[in-house]
Design a protein around this motif. Structure first.
Motif, PDB file in Angstrom:
ATOM      1  N   ARG A 159       0.827  -1.206   0.000  1.00 12.78           N
ATOM      2  CA  ARG A 159       0.000   0.000   0.000  1.00 12.78           C
ATOM      3  C   ARG A 159       0.861   1.255   0.000  1.00 12.78           C
ATOM      4  O   ARG A 159       0.522   2.253  -0.634  1.00 12.78           O
ATOM      5  CB  ARG A 159      -0.925  -0.014   1.223  1.00 12.78           C
ATOM      6  N   ARG A 160       1.965   1.181   0.718  1.00 13.73           N
ATOM      7  CA  ARG A 160       2.827   2.373   0.777  1.00 13.73           C
ATOM      8  C   ARG A 160       4.279   1.952   0.986  1.00 13.73           C
ATOM      9  O   ARG A 160       4.572   1.048   1.766  1.00 13.73           O
ATOM     10  CB  ARG A 160       2.401   3.298   1.915  1.00 13.73           C
TER      11      ARG A 160
ATOM     12  N   TYR B 218       7.842   4.263   1.648  1.00 14.82           N
ATOM     13  CA  TYR B 218       8.365   5.624   1.758  1.00 14.82           C
ATOM     14  C   TYR B 218       9.722   5.592   2.437  1.00 14.82           C
ATOM     15  O   TYR B 218      10.016   4.673   3.222  1.00 14.82           O
ATOM     16  CB  TYR B 218       7.399   6.542   2.512  1.00 14.82           C
TER      17      TYR B 218
ATOM     18  N   HIS C 108       4.826  -2.581  -8.008  1.00 16.61           N
ATOM     19  CA  HIS C 108       3.554  -2.442  -8.720  1.00 16.61           C
ATOM     20  C   HIS C 108       3.629  -2.733 -10.217  1.00 16.61           C
ATOM     21  O   HIS C 108       2.614  -2.620 -10.913  1.00 16.61           O
ATOM     22  CB  HIS C 108       2.986  -1.038  -8.498  1.00 16.61           C
TER      23      HIS C 108
ATOM     24  N   VAL D  94       7.849   8.896  -1.629  1.00 14.38           N
ATOM     25  CA  VAL D  94       6.618   8.240  -1.168  1.00 14.38           C
ATOM     26  C   VAL D  94       5.939   7.590  -2.363  1.00 14.38           C
ATOM     27  O   VAL D  94       5.689   8.248  -3.384  1.00 14.38           O
ATOM     28  CB  VAL D  94       5.656   9.242  -0.493  1.00 14.38           C
TER      29      VAL D  94
ATOM     30  N   ASP E 150       2.539   5.568  -3.080  1.00 11.74           N
ATOM     31  CA  ASP E 150       1.228   5.201  -2.526  1.00 11.74           C
ATOM     32  C   ASP E 150       0.401   4.499  -3.586  1.00 11.74           C
ATOM     33  O   ASP E 150       0.297   4.980  -4.728  1.00 11.74           O
ATOM     34  CB  ASP E 150       0.476   6.451  -2.055  1.00 11.74           C
ATOM     35  N   ARG E 151      -0.239   3.395  -3.209  1.00  5.73           N
ATOM     36  CA  ARG E 151      -1.094   2.652  -4.143  1.00  5.73           C
ATOM     37  C   ARG E 151      -2.476   2.475  -3.523  1.00  5.73           C
ATOM     38  O   ARG E 151      -2.606   2.043  -2.375  1.00  5.73           O
ATOM     39  CB  ARG E 151      -0.478   1.286  -4.420  1.00  5.73           C
ATOM     40  N   ASN E 152      -3.492   2.828  -4.294  1.00  2.00           N
ATOM     41  CA  ASN E 152      -4.873   2.573  -3.911  1.00  2.00           C
ATOM     42  C   ASN E 152      -5.344   1.362  -4.717  1.00  2.00           C
ATOM     43  O   ASN E 152      -5.554   1.451  -5.933  1.00  2.00           O
ATOM     44  CB  ASN E 152      -5.739   3.807  -4.221  1.00  2.00           C
TER      45      ASN E 152
ATOM     46  N   THR F 138       4.100  -3.331   8.727  1.00  2.00           N
ATOM     47  CA  THR F 138       5.151  -2.370   8.426  1.00  2.00           C
ATOM     48  C   THR F 138       6.520  -2.945   8.774  1.00  2.00           C
ATOM     49  O   THR F 138       6.724  -3.466   9.869  1.00  2.00           O
ATOM     50  CB  THR F 138       4.933  -1.070   9.219  1.00  2.00           C
TER      51      THR F 138
ATOM     52  N   VAL G 225      -4.978  12.881  -4.522  1.00  2.00           N
ATOM     53  CA  VAL G 225      -3.846  12.768  -3.593  1.00  2.00           C
ATOM     54  C   VAL G 225      -4.087  13.722  -2.432  1.00  2.00           C
ATOM     55  O   VAL G 225      -4.033  14.947  -2.586  1.00  2.00           O
ATOM     56  CB  VAL G 225      -2.512  13.094  -4.289  1.00  2.00           C
TER      57      VAL G 225
ATOM     58  N   PHE H 214       1.658   9.406   8.481  1.00  2.00           N
ATOM     59  CA  PHE H 214       1.607   7.977   8.299  1.00  2.00           C
ATOM     60  C   PHE H 214       1.111   7.313   9.579  1.00  2.00           C
ATOM     61  O   PHE H 214       1.674   7.505  10.643  1.00  2.00           O
ATOM     62  CB  PHE H 214       3.005   7.439   7.948  1.00  2.00           C
TER      63      PHE H 214
ATOM     64  N   ASP I  23       1.086   4.154  10.043  1.00  2.00           N
ATOM     65  CA  ASP I  23       1.554   2.775   9.973  1.00  2.00           C
ATOM     66  C   ASP I  23       2.263   2.383  11.262  1.00  2.00           C
ATOM     67  O   ASP I  23       2.940   3.184  11.863  1.00  2.00           O
ATOM     68  CB  ASP I  23       2.521   2.600   8.801  1.00  2.00           C
TER      69      ASP I  23
END
Length: 445
Positions: free
Chosen positions: A158-159, A161, A220, A257, A259-261, A301, A359, A443, A445
């Motif tokens: 999902r993230r 960074y 990804h 960073v 980020d994936r949705n 994480t 975003v 974040f 996380d």
């Protein structure tokens, strides 16, 4: 450099013999017997291509191994592993493609090459039956690529960074610690060898962007071009920004960073100086160290910290790839690499670059404005007109005569709105310098 083992020797060629190349030769030589014993396979560096065959180097190499022709090393039918350590994207690209066309294994530390030509490089590997290993291209000695392609293969990310440039982190650490200016510390960093004579690749964020593109592809399956990212460097940061961060329990770090949705398929990649809460371990990664935080849907994480550059850290990563190459050539099933990883490649289908309107985040905004009545109201009107809500305002003295420094933070907004706000403020007669905009990391996380 040879060693004894039970299988025929695997022949390795080095293209490029600068700081990293010499480190690889030195450390591989020191550990060759141990590695050969563990791998049960002999290997040897049988060619070293250099730009200047007469140049004196710190590491001695037998004269018979030195060559001035990198392409000859890449095309030599007896060489099975080609280590591209030249840098750049012209000759390096030709050497890599030539080696892959002949079914060789390529080991490279060249993040710019992969960022700009990664799709072509991996297509050449598939077509020619070769392989590409590139652990040293991101975060130096931190095995982040192995973590993504092997240890965390069960996860969707999902993230991701992190701090991926040691030069910028060194400068920001010293600005915070010593209260000195960016320019003063940059000059010191050049003298100490932490920054190049032309520092722009590092401090303007492009080195970090190249590395972010590689991580985005691994996670990804899509190559994100730098013009599809938001990329900003650290040149315009001042002690005003550092002081605000310290006062409100943040530190400023240059963060990549990703980020994936997964519901929409949106992928957002950015490189920006960011206010990072002190409660996060990453905020306390200092000096030339790198740190990468990976958020997986299965593992949660994970955090990786280590030296992000330098001869020994980078050589460690290159040698790790050489060991993988030797393992693969000796008949063992090697680790998954991008052109062989169905789950990763499949993850690239349906991925699209996120619209700035989707975003979301909070922001820090520093303005140098005319010191006169009504200015704050004008600034507030511009922000309200773009539907950006102000969370806090501070006014400080400015080094500019008859001017003041306004520091604002926002509530959650979207990237499109904040960029429109910055454009509106730049055109305002009350604002007399380029606004400084930093995201505020939140974040959870």
């Amino acid at each position: 450099m040879k060693n004894k083992a039970t299988k025929p020797a695997i022949r390795i060629g080095l293209c490029g013999f600068g700081v990293v190349g010499q480190g690889v030769y030195k450390h591989l030589g020191q550990r060759s017997a141990e590695l050969a014993s563990r791998l049960a396979t002999a290997f040897e560096i049988c060619a070293v291509a250099v730009r200047d065959t007469e140049k004196k180097r710190e590491v001695d190499v037998p004269a018979g191994l030195i060559s001035g022709d990198a392409m000859a090393v890449a095309t030599d039918p007896t060489i099975q592993v080609v280590c591209e350590l030249m840098g750049g994207t012209t000759l390096a690209r030709e050497v890599v493609l030539a080696a892959l066309a002949r079914g060789k294994i390529v080991v490279t530390a060249n993040k710019a090459l992969l960022c700009e030509h990664g799709a072509e490089v991996f297509a050449a590997a598939r077509k020619g039956g070769g392989h590409v290993f590139f652990e040293a291209s991101v975060a130096g000695g931190i095995p982040i690529i192995k973590a993504l392609r092997e240890g965390l293969v069960a996860n969707r990310f999902r993230r991701i960074y992190g701090i991926l440039n040691g030069t910028c982190n060194y400068i920001l650490t010293r600005m915070e610690r010593e209260g000195a200016s960016y320019d003063e510390i940059l000059a010191d960093a050049k003298r100490l060898g932490y920054a190049e004579a032309d520092e722009s690749l590092d401090v303007d964020g492009w080195d970090t962007a190249h590395k972010a593109a590689i991580l985005a592809f691994l996670a990804h399956g899509r190559w994100v071009k730098t013009d599809e990212m938001r990329v900003e460097g650290i040149r315009r940061l001042t002690q005003s920004d550092i002081t605000f961060a310290r006062t409100f329990d943040y530190r400023i770090k240059l963060l990549a960073v990703i980020d994936r949705n997964f519901e929409t398929g949106d992928l957002a990649v950015s490189v920006q100086p960011t206010l990072v809460p002190n409660r996060l371990v990453l905020a306390n990664v200092n000096e030339v160290y790198n740190g990468v935080c990976v958020v997986g849907d299965v593992v949660g994480t994970t955090l990786y910290i280590g030296r992000g550059a330098g001869q020994d850290a980078t050589a460690s990563a290159v040698i790790s790839d050489i060991v993988d190459a030797v393992t693969l050539l000796s008949g063992a099933r090697g680790p998954l690499i991008p052109d062989e990883a169905p789950s990763i490649v499949a993850g690239g289908r349906g991925v699209k670059i996120a619209s700035p309107r989707t975003v979301l985040g909070r922001y820090y905004l520093r303005l140098t404005v005319r010191d006169q009545p009504g200015v704050l109201a004008q600034v507030a009107n511009v922000m309200a007109g773009n539907h950006v809500s102000i969370a806090s305002v501070l006014q400080r003295e400015s080094a500019v005569e008859r001017a003041a420094s306004l520091i604002l933070t926002t509530h959650d907004t979207n990237e499109k709105a904040i960029q429109q706000t910055v454009l509106g403020l730049k055109s305002s007669p009350s604002v007399i310098d380029e606004p400084v905009l930093l995201p505020i990391a939140d974040f959870a996380d």
